[in-house]
Scaffold this motif. Structure first.
Motif, PDB file in Angstrom:
ATOM      1  N   GLU A 274       0.831  -1.204   0.000  1.00 28.41           N
ATOM      2  CA  GLU A 274       0.000   0.000   0.000  1.00 28.41           C
ATOM      3  C   GLU A 274       0.865   1.254   0.000  1.00 28.41           C
ATOM      4  O   GLU A 274       0.575   2.232  -0.708  1.00 28.41           O
ATOM      5  CB  GLU A 274      -0.920  -0.009   1.216  1.00 28.41           C
ATOM      6  N   GLN A 275       1.933   1.254   0.773  1.00 33.89           N
ATOM      7  CA  GLN A 275       2.824   2.414   0.823  1.00 33.89           C
ATOM      8  C   GLN A 275       3.536   2.648  -0.515  1.00 33.89           C
ATOM      9  O   GLN A 275       3.773   3.791  -0.904  1.00 33.89           O
ATOM     10  CB  GLN A 275       3.862   2.224   1.933  1.00 33.89           C
ATOM     11  N   ALA A 276       3.852   1.551  -1.222  1.00 36.81           N
ATOM     12  CA  ALA A 276       4.561   1.677  -2.502  1.00 36.81           C
ATOM     13  C   ALA A 276       3.651   2.149  -3.631  1.00 36.81           C
ATOM     14  O   ALA A 276       4.149   2.541  -4.697  1.00 36.81           O
ATOM     15  CB  ALA A 276       5.194   0.338  -2.872  1.00 36.81           C
ATOM     16  N   SER A 344       6.081  -4.422 -11.134  1.00 40.21           N
ATOM     17  CA  SER A 344       6.095  -3.422 -10.053  1.00 40.21           C
ATOM     18  C   SER A 344       6.677  -3.981  -8.759  1.00 40.21           C
ATOM     19  O   SER A 344       7.152  -3.224  -7.909  1.00 40.21           O
ATOM     20  CB  SER A 344       4.669  -2.926  -9.773  1.00 40.21           C
ATOM     21  N   ALA A 345       6.639  -5.320  -8.574  1.00 36.48           N
ATOM     22  CA  ALA A 345       7.180  -5.935  -7.355  1.00 36.48           C
ATOM     23  C   ALA A 345       7.460  -7.405  -7.619  1.00 36.48           C
ATOM     24  O   ALA A 345       6.769  -8.055  -8.411  1.00 36.48           O
ATOM     25  CB  ALA A 345       6.210  -5.782  -6.184  1.00 36.48           C
ATOM     26  N   LEU A 371      12.305  -4.871 -12.711  1.00 35.40           N
ATOM     27  CA  LEU A 371      11.477  -3.978 -11.898  1.00 35.40           C
ATOM     28  C   LEU A 371      11.439  -2.589 -12.527  1.00 35.40           C
ATOM     29  O   LEU A 371      12.437  -2.090 -13.052  1.00 35.40           O
ATOM     30  CB  LEU A 371      12.021  -3.868 -10.471  1.00 35.40           C
ATOM     31  N   LYS A 372      10.270  -1.950 -12.434  1.00 36.59           N
ATOM     32  CA  LYS A 372      10.151  -0.554 -12.854  1.00 36.59           C
ATOM     33  C   LYS A 372      10.770   0.332 -11.782  1.00 36.59           C
ATOM     34  O   LYS A 372      11.027  -0.115 -10.656  1.00 36.59           O
ATOM     35  CB  LYS A 372       8.681  -0.174 -13.069  1.00 36.59           C
ATOM     36  N   SER A 373      11.020   1.572 -12.110  1.00 34.87           N
ATOM     37  CA  SER A 373      11.600   2.510 -11.152  1.00 34.87           C
ATOM     38  C   SER A 373      10.675   2.650  -9.948  1.00 34.87           C
ATOM     39  O   SER A 373       9.467   2.849 -10.096  1.00 34.87           O
ATOM     40  CB  SER A 373      11.796   3.876 -11.825  1.00 34.87           C
ATOM     41  N   GLY A 374      11.243   2.514  -8.755  1.00 39.40           N
ATOM     42  CA  GLY A 374      10.435   2.530  -7.535  1.00 39.40           C
ATOM     43  C   GLY A 374       9.851   1.178  -7.200  1.00 39.40           C
ATOM     44  O   GLY A 374       9.108   1.040  -6.218  1.00 39.40           O
ATOM     45  N   ILE A 457      14.056  -6.090   2.427  1.00 36.57           N
ATOM     46  CA  ILE A 457      13.163  -5.278   1.587  1.00 36.57           C
ATOM     47  C   ILE A 457      13.987  -4.178   0.916  1.00 36.57           C
ATOM     48  O   ILE A 457      14.785  -3.489   1.604  1.00 36.57           O
ATOM     49  CB  ILE A 457      12.028  -4.669   2.433  1.00 36.57           C
ATOM     50  N   GLY A 458      13.811  -3.999  -0.362  1.00 37.80           N
ATOM     51  CA  GLY A 458      14.559  -2.965  -1.079  1.00 37.80           C
ATOM     52  C   GLY A 458      13.729  -2.399  -2.230  1.00 37.80           C
ATOM     53  O   GLY A 458      12.686  -2.957  -2.621  1.00 37.80           O
ATOM     54  N   TYR A 459      14.238  -1.255  -2.804  1.00 35.25           N
ATOM     55  CA  TYR A 459      13.517  -0.569  -3.871  1.00 35.25           C
ATOM     56  C   TYR A 459      14.503  -0.278  -5.013  1.00 35.25           C
ATOM     57  O   TYR A 459      15.688  -0.016  -4.789  1.00 35.25           O
ATOM     58  CB  TYR A 459      12.916   0.754  -3.363  1.00 35.25           C
ATOM     59  N   LYS A 460      13.958  -0.308  -6.239  1.00 32.48           N
ATOM     60  CA  LYS A 460      14.778   0.048  -7.397  1.00 32.48           C
ATOM     61  C   LYS A 460      14.807   1.574  -7.521  1.00 32.48           C
ATOM     62  O   LYS A 460      13.784   2.220  -7.421  1.00 32.48           O
ATOM     63  CB  LYS A 460      14.197  -0.570  -8.669  1.00 32.48           C
ATOM     64  N   PRO A 461      15.994   2.136  -7.714  1.00 31.70           N
ATOM     65  CA  PRO A 461      16.104   3.596  -7.833  1.00 31.70           C
ATOM     66  C   PRO A 461      15.284   4.130  -9.003  1.00 31.70           C
ATOM     67  O   PRO A 461      15.067   3.436  -9.995  1.00 31.70           O
ATOM     68  CB  PRO A 461      17.608   3.834  -8.032  1.00 31.70           C
TER      69      PRO A 461
END
Length: 461
Positions: A274-276, A344-345, A371-374, A457-461
């Motif tokens: 939900e936050q993403a 997206s994830a 993964l897409k950005s973010g 947990i991590g995110y793509k720049p």
């Protein structure tokens, strides 16, 4: 005048009696009057009162002649004057005669009332005696009945006590029987679950064996009497990898936990999605090693678009039976077939501990590419910082390779290019397992009863 003519009658006494009678009647109480009358009124007193009233009535009349003693000489000379004296006397004491007559009548009425009251009191007294006799009889009967009822109640109470003891004994027997039935029910439930699992395992295993045998016969029919080619041998080898599919599903059912338990544990990740603010309609979620489909079904119920990936055919069949979208493929090969920035994830629960280091690093690189950005990556694995997990529980799964400490996995993601990497500790032991009392006890709890799993947990720049 009455006093002059009759010394036996006292008007003041009569008036006092009348006043007393009036006062008595004003504060009249039937029971007290009856008792008082019985003690004061009798036949002799009534006769005496009647005689007095007769005298009073006689003297209240107008005299017509002088007494006989005045008819002798020399009073006979004054006889003409006697008539005049009588007239004067009658005129002078006319009112007094009226008063005397009224008093006599009042006393007569009072005497009559007293006689009636006396008769009523006697009647009431007789009734009271009769009632008293009845009350005595009732008291005696009540006493006899009370004694009899006490004896009966005592007898009934003894019977009830004996019956209660019997019921207590019966209840104890029922409790024993109920305990035995409960134990038997638990045994039957355990046995039934055991046979259900074995039946499922045998059924899945037979399906895989049938598939392998069919493939082998088809290839043998094509090539006989010529020898097998390399491609055909590779097909046999690939199919051989599925020999343990049914075994691993049975293993998961026995050791990992029920479908609902795992689904409840995975709900902790929904707030991260939900936050993403993921756009899964255009960039879906990929769950690698989807297993029985707990996470896929949870995503579907939450409105996300997701696909599952696994190589265990029995697992995939279960997912399809739930209406979930799944693909049978090797994870590295499948990711390489996807275009860049198309998801997206990507999630994976208890997958990375099954891979060699080289494949794990390659996996992280390919995930970053698709993964897409973010975009978001979530990987859950056993936590070797928990001594019980790192020394024993991790090796319960024979397909596990190496435990991965949290700092190491975090470093791998950061080194691959992910940002905002964090570790989420999960599934600590219940407080009932923990000890208390000192700082050493707290450390002991952290190492032995702390989180059994963690997620990186991590995110793509």
């Amino acid at each position: 005048m009455i006093e002059a003519n009759n010394s036996k009658i006292d008007v003041n006494v009569l008036m006092q009696k009348v006043q007393e009678e009036v006062a008595k009647r004003r504060d009249f109480n039937p029971i007290e009057a009856a008792v008082s009358s019985l003690s004061t009124i009798n036949t002799a007193s009534i006769s005496h009162a009647e005689a007095q009233l007769s005298v009073a009535e006689t003297f209240s009349e107008v005299p017509t002649k002088f007494p006989d003693k005045f008819n002798r000489f020399p009073f006979t000379i004054l006889k003409p004057l006697q008539k005049l004296a009588l007239k004067v006397y009658g005129f002078l004491f006319k009112k007094q005669r009226v008063v005397n007559s009224s008093l006599a009548q009042a006393l007569k009425v009072s005497l009559d009332l007293n006689q009636r009251l006396s008769q009523q009191v006697v009647t009431l007294q007789a009734q009271l005696h009769k009632l008293a006799d009845q009350v005595d009889s009732i008291d005696r009967q009540t006493a006899d009945t009370s004694i009899s009822m006490d004896e009966r109640f005592s007898t009934v109470d003894n019977h009830l006590a004996a019956t209660d003891e019997r019921f207590s004994a019966v209840d104890g027997r029922f409790s024993t029987v109920d305990g035995r039935l409960t134990a038997m029910d638990q045994k039957l439930s355990s046995t039934n679950e055991y046979y259900v699992r074995n039946e499922s395992y045998i059924k899945d295993d037979l399906t895989q064996q049938k598939r392998l045998i069919t493939l082998f016969l088809e290839e043998a029919r094509k090539r006989l009497p010529e020898p097998f080619e390399q491609e055909q041998l590779q097909t046999f080898e690939n199919e051989g990898k599925h020999l343990l599919d049914a075994f691993y599903v049975a293993f998961e059912d026995h050791f990992r936990g029920s479908y609902q338990d795992i689904s409840d544990r995975l709900k902790v990740y929904l707030p991260l999605l939900e936050q993403a603010k993921l756009d899964t309609a255009n960039f879906p979620i990929l769950d690698i090693g989807c297993g029985r489909g707990e996470w896929l079904e949870l995503l579907q119920q939450s409105g996300y678009t997701a696909t599952g990936l696994d190589i265990n055919r029995v697992m995939l069949d279960r997912c399809r039976s739930r209406g979930l979208e799944v693909v049978e493929a090797d994870v590295i090969a499948y990711l390489k077939s996807l275009p860049s920035q198309s998801l997206s994830a990507i999630t994976g629960f208890h997958i990375i501990e099954h891979l060699p280091v080289i494949e794990l690093l390659t996996l992280f690189q390919e995930i970053l590419r698709v993964l897409k950005s973010g975009g978001l990556i979530i990987m859950e694995t056993p936590n070797p910082q928990n001594v019980l997990v790192g020394s024993n529980n991790f090796y319960m799964d024979p397909t596990h390779l190496n435990p991965l400490p949290g700092p190491l996995t975090k470093f791998m993601l950061e080194n691959a290019g992910y940002q905002a990497v964090e570790i989420m500790n999960l599934n600590a032991y219940a407080d009932s397992f923990k000890v208390s009392g000192s700082e050493i006890a707290d450390r002991f709890n952290d190492y032995f009863y702390g989180p059994q799993d963690y997620a990186v947990i991590g995110y793509k720049p």
